[in-house]
Scaffold this active site. Structure first.
Site, short mmCIF file in Angstrom:
data_model
loop_
_atom_site.label_atom_id
_atom_site.label_comp_id
_atom_site.label_asym_id
_atom_site.label_seq_id
_atom_site.Cartn_x
_atom_site.Cartn_y
_atom_site.Cartn_z
CD GLU A 109 -2.87 -1.19 2.34
OE1 GLU A 109 -2.32 -1.49 3.43
OE2 GLU A 109 -4.08 -0.96 2.24
CD GLU A 129 -3.22 -6.42 3.77
OE1 GLU A 129 -3.14 -7.24 2.82
OE2 GLU A 129 -2.66 -5.31 3.76
N1 3HC Z 1 4.47 -7.39 11.75
C1 3HC Z 1 5.27 -7.65 12.79
N2 3HC Z 1 6.27 -8.55 12.75
C2 3HC Z 1 6.46 -9.18 11.59
C3 3HC Z 1 5.66 -8.96 10.46
C4 3HC Z 1 4.64 -8.00 10.56
N3 3HC Z 1 3.86 -7.68 9.52
N4 3HC Z 1 6.10 -9.76 9.46
C5 3HC Z 1 7.13 -10.46 9.95
N5 3HC Z 1 7.34 -10.11 11.23
C6 3HC Z 1 8.41 -10.61 12.12
C7 3HC Z 1 8.16 -12.04 12.56
O1 3HC Z 1 7.31 -12.07 13.70
C8 3HC Z 1 9.56 -12.50 12.86
O2 3HC Z 1 9.90 -11.95 14.10
P1 3HC Z 1 11.00 -12.64 15.03
O3 3HC Z 1 12.28 -12.58 14.29
O4 3HC Z 1 10.97 -11.83 16.28
O5 3HC Z 1 10.52 -14.05 15.22
C9 3HC Z 1 10.40 -11.79 11.80
O6 3HC Z 1 9.60 -10.69 11.35
C10 3HC Z 1 10.74 -12.65 10.61
O7 3HC Z 1 9.55 -13.24 10.12
P2 3HC Z 1 9.54 -14.71 9.52
O8 3HC Z 1 10.17 -15.65 10.48
O9 3HC Z 1 8.14 -14.97 9.08
O10 3HC Z 1 10.52 -14.54 8.26
P3 3HC Z 1 10.42 -15.17 6.82
O11 3HC Z 1 11.62 -14.72 6.10
O12 3HC Z 1 10.09 -16.62 6.90
O13 3HC Z 1 9.13 -14.47 6.15
C11 3HC Z 1 7.69 -12.67 5.55
C12 3HC Z 1 9.12 -13.10 5.92
C13 3HC Z 1 7.29 -13.28 4.19
C14 3HC Z 1 7.66 -11.18 5.47
C15 3HC Z 1 6.69 -13.19 6.62
O14 3HC Z 1 7.16 -12.80 7.89
C16 3HC Z 1 5.29 -12.68 6.48
O15 3HC Z 1 4.53 -13.23 5.71
N6 3HC Z 1 4.95 -11.64 7.26
C17 3HC Z 1 3.60 -11.17 7.35
C18 3HC Z 1 3.21 -10.36 6.17
C19 3HC Z 1 1.84 -9.83 6.34
O16 3HC Z 1 0.91 -10.54 6.65
N7 3HC Z 1 1.69 -8.53 6.08
C20 3HC Z 1 0.43 -7.89 6.16
C21 3HC Z 1 0.25 -7.34 7.51
S1 3HC Z 1 -1.35 -6.66 7.73
C22 3HC Z 1 -1.26 -5.15 7.03
O17 3HC Z 1 -0.27 -4.79 6.45
C23 3HC Z 1 -2.47 -4.29 7.21
C24 3HC Z 1 -2.42 -3.10 6.34
O18 3HC Z 1 -3.28 -3.27 5.26
C25 3HC Z 1 -2.82 -1.86 7.04
#
Ligand code: 3HC
Ligand code: NAI
Length: 710
Positions: A109, A129
């Site tokens: 976004e 999301e």
């Molecule tokens: N918020 C907070 N922490 C996050 C995060 C997020 N969105 N995404 C990843 N992290 C943190 C994890 O908790 C983890 O923390 P840690 O090291 O303390 O355990 C660290 O980042 C690494 O994450 P992964 O172990 O999952 O690392 P990978 O390399 O396997 O994957 C990734 C990376 C593909 C970015 C995966 O973490 C992921 O899919 N993250 C979530 C993405 C997501 O769902 N984003 C949408 C959020 S909702 C949103 O944006 C609403 C908006 O529309 C307003």
């Protein structure tokens, strides 16, 4: 997050181009401190007449991977992301977003609020999301369809599946895709360089800002737009997952309403959804999975190198494990007891790969490459050079101990020996070898090449590096690992045993196993416990019951129905019959003979069957899981309640959107749980007496979540 105010954005100027580099490890999540820093940096740039263009890039592994999920469910702290993004969009000079890594959710976004977008070819872009039960809440539902039209926007947002840079470019989301850098340059630097060069080009061409809110390409064919919305409505998600429906409403509104009104609708949807049980459960599941990877005592400990692994036993589990190892690029030596069994084992692996090819998940060439990394043998000496061997022979302690002794003799010093046992004592197996520090349990779930859970069973003597190796292997296999201590059945099977006991009592009291499975499926389980038993094979739990029989208190109630099935050789799917019939073409048909056998058992014990409704089935199932979970926690077998939730979601089909049984118990209130347990304990104290931990939590007004932090 507290303490990060004003941090997280580095500012640099290059020939009138201001570069804002976001730097909030690990994934640049857009938490409130970062939002504030970004807003301040954008405002400062807007006020600097010397700034002719803005480039927004990110340090580290990725452009922001989204909003900060840990903030959800708390009162929102200003500035809201949507406000920061509107400020970026109305920046008076051109804004270029330079993407690498994973531009997800709020990160995408943010990119869409910029006027132009450049990305490395390796970038993944998406709106996950919906997998968290919410919608893109910072303008994504309004800006995306203005560029892509409704069909692509709905696909991205309703499935949550990310796309690669090439596809994103084809959809119009990216203006330029540049090759990923070679080893001499970091992706961060390469993306930043590409973004700055793009900004220079724009300035040279005299191009100005291009706010996405003013774009209309996606509205070019209003009929196709409306049709895509209609098609999405015709494919509604289940009622407990309302996010996809709200996304559809917002995308429809993008065409019909002014931009600001569309944003307001999106905001309202976002606020409603974030509070739903599904959103709470799904984010609990997401955060629990990550938390499980943090194990005190092994964080920062280097795992041992893994290249070639041995698998002992090519049965149901061994073949699935071998298939998973091959998919992860590892070499595999598969050992069976004789030539015939080896042929069967290799055929099982081949069948798994054949199905993957037929489904388009594996190319012929990749299959050939995998197969060239597999050696089948009946000679244990072939395991001499492997880095780790996983034993998956029959569930028989003496047999496993013999295999362990042989492996210990043959394998090189420093190599790891693991057991896939379902229930047996890993410490006792370790004691059968001269290298107890190199022993651990790696408890895969059936089918092992599909199920994402791996219980890493850490024994009394297991070295931290060996436990770390288990976690590293899980990561390499794309599995979610949970640390478990040694106990009969570890975390999952111990809970399953108690839960099954509770269900067996109900079946003997009057419920049919099919009614139990149906009630739990309606609750959200992918399969009920009796269907699962048929899938896994009834003989493993039978062996366990026989092993434990002599130690059982004779005054405790036992249900012999499963024994009666096993005595007939009905071990489930593998024998064609179990709780269900699997031998008549139909999958899992109810079996009147099983019902007759249950009726005989009731009659033998003088039990008059009573009516059991689905609500009671679910309440007892949950209470049994949580009560056993609480005991497991108190014994240190599981590190935290959320680890139990991860095990139950990924190993036993517990509905992810409910978060896990411990989270469901919190949601329903521990007081109600305590009340149920005490009532049922009056009749069956050995099963229902509340775990002291539950009583303690209730007394102190706390819940399981309060124990997750540790
Ligand atoms: N918020 C907070 N922490 C996050 C995060 C997020 N969105 N995404 C990843 N992290 C943190 C994890 O908790 C983890 O923390 P840690 O090291 O303390 O355990 C660290 O980042 C690494 O994450 P992964 O172990 O999952 O690392 P990978 O390399 O396997 O994957 C990734 C990376 C593909 C970015 C995966 O973490 C992921 O899919 N993250 C979530 C993405 C997501 O769902 N984003 C949408 C959020 S909702 C949103 O944006 C609403 C908006 O529309 C307003
Ligand atoms: P299985 O009966 O399908 O396979 C066992 C295999 O081991 C057979 O192919 C047999 O020929 C082979 N074997 C026996 N002795 C051997 C020896 N000395 N050397 C080499 N191979 C030998 O059993 P399954 O279901 O694969 O279970 C294996 C182990 O995995 C058991 O310990 C079981 O408890 C555990 N497990 C089973 C799960 C399931 O769902 N079935 C789930 C998780 C663990």
């Amino acid at each position: 997050m507290a303490g990060d105010e004003g941090q997280g954005v580095r500012v640099e100027d290059e020939d009138g181009i201001r570069i804002l580099e976001i730097d909030r490890p690990p994934v640049n999540a857009l938490g409130h401190g970062l939002r504030a820093a970004l807003a301040a940096a954008v405002a400062a740039a807007a006020a600097s007449p010397g700034v002719r263009a803005l480039v927004i890039a990110a340090a580290g592994r990725s452009f922001p991977a989204g909003a900060d999920i840990r903030e959800f469910g708390r009162p929102p702290q200003p500035p809201l992301l949507t406000e920061v993004l509107c400020a970026i969009e109305s920046f008076p000079r051109p804004v270029v977003a330079a993407l690498h890594g994973t531009a997800l959710g709020g990160g995408l976004e943010l990119a869409l609020a910029a006027h132009y977008r450049v990305a490395l070819a390796t970038t993944r872009l998406g709106f996950p999301e919906v997998t968290l039960g919410i919608l893109p809440g910072a303008g994504g539902t309004q800006r995306t369809p203005r560029i892509t039209g409704a069909a692509a926007a709905l696909r991205l947002m309703r499935t949550g599946q990310p796309v690669g840079a090439a596809e994103a470019e084809a959809l119009g989301l990216l203006d330029l895709v540049v090759p990923a850098p070679g080893p001499g340059e970091s992706p961060t630097a390469a993306a930043r360089r590409a973004g700055t060069a793009f900004a220079r080009g724009i300035l040279a061409e005299g191009l100005g800002p291009r706010p996405t809110r003013e774009r209309r390409e996606g509205f070019a064919d209003p009929a196709a737009y409306a049709e895509a919305v209609r098609a999405a409505r015709a494919d509604p998600p289940p009622a407990h997952l309302p996010a996809a429906g709200r996304i559809t409403d917002c995308v429809e509104a993008a065409l019909l309403l002014p931009f600001e009104a569309g944003l307001a609708l999106e905001r309202a949807g976002s606020e409603d959804l974030v509070a739903t049980e599904a959103a709470q459960g799904l984010r609990h599941a997401f955060l629990s999975e990550r938390r499980a990877a943090h194990v005190p005592g092994i964080e920062g400990v280097a795992p041992r190198t893994l290249e070639v692994l041995g698998v002992v036993g090519g049965g149901l589990m061994g073949a699935g494990i071998a298939a998973a190892l091959l998919s992860a690029g590892l070499g595999v030596v598969l050992l069976e007891r004789d030539g015939e069994a080896l042929d069967r084992g290799l055929a099982r692996v081949a069948e798994i790969k054949e199905r993957a090819v037929a489904r388009g998940r594996l190319t012929e060439a990749a299959r050939a490459a995998e197969w060239s990394r597999l050696i089948g043998t009946t000679d244990m000496e072939a395991l001499a050079g492997v880095d780790l061997a996983i034993e998956a022979v029959f569930e028989d302690f003496d047999l496993k101990a013999r295999v362990f002794r042989d492996l210990d003799r043959i394998m090189r010093p420093g190599a790891v020996i693991a057991t896939n046992t379902s229930y047996l004592d890993v410490d006792a197996l370790a004691a059968a070898t001269g290298r107890p520090a190199d022993i651990l349990g790696l408890h895969f779930f059936s089918p092992a090449h599909v199920m994402r859970l791996l219980e890493v069973v850490v024994g009394r003597a297991t070295a931290p590096a060996v436990a770390a190796t288990g976690f590293a292997l899980a990561r390499r296999l794309g599995k979610v690992a949970v640390r478990a201590g040694v106990t009969d059945g570890f975390i999952g099977n111990r809970i399953l045993a108690t839960w099954r006991t509770a269900m067996d009592f109900l079946v003997e009291d009057g419920a049919s196993p099919y009614a139990v499975d149906a009630a739990l499926r309606d609750f959200g389980f992918s399969l009920g416990p009796y269907a699962v038993a048929d899938l896994a094979g009834l003989e493993i739990a039978w062996a366990r019951r026989q092993r434990l029989a002599s130690a059982r208190d004779p005054s405790h109630r036992t249900v012999a129905i499963a024994d009666r099935l096993c005595e007939r050789g009905w071990f489930g799917q593998k024998t064609g019959r179990g709780w269900y019939r699997h031998d008549q073409g139909r999958r899992g048909a109810e079996d009147p003979e099983v019902l007759a056998l249950i009726a005989e058992e009731r009659a033998r014990k003088g039990i008059l069957p009573r009516a059991v409704d689905p609500a009671e089935i679910v309440a007892r199932a949950l209470a049994a899981m949580v009560n056993e979970g609480a005991r497991i926690l108190a014994e240190g077998i599981a590190l935290r309640p959320s680890d139990i939730d991860v095990v139950m979601v990924h190993g036993y089909g517990y509905p992810r959107w409910r978060g896990g049984p411990m989270r469901t118990a919190d949601h329903g209130g521990l007081l109600a749980l305590r009340r149920n347990l005490l009532a049922w304990a009056a009749d069956e104290p050995e099963l229902w007496t509340p775990a002291p931990l539950i009583l303690d939590l209730v007394k102190n007004g706390r819940d399981f979540a309060s124990l997750d932090a540790g």
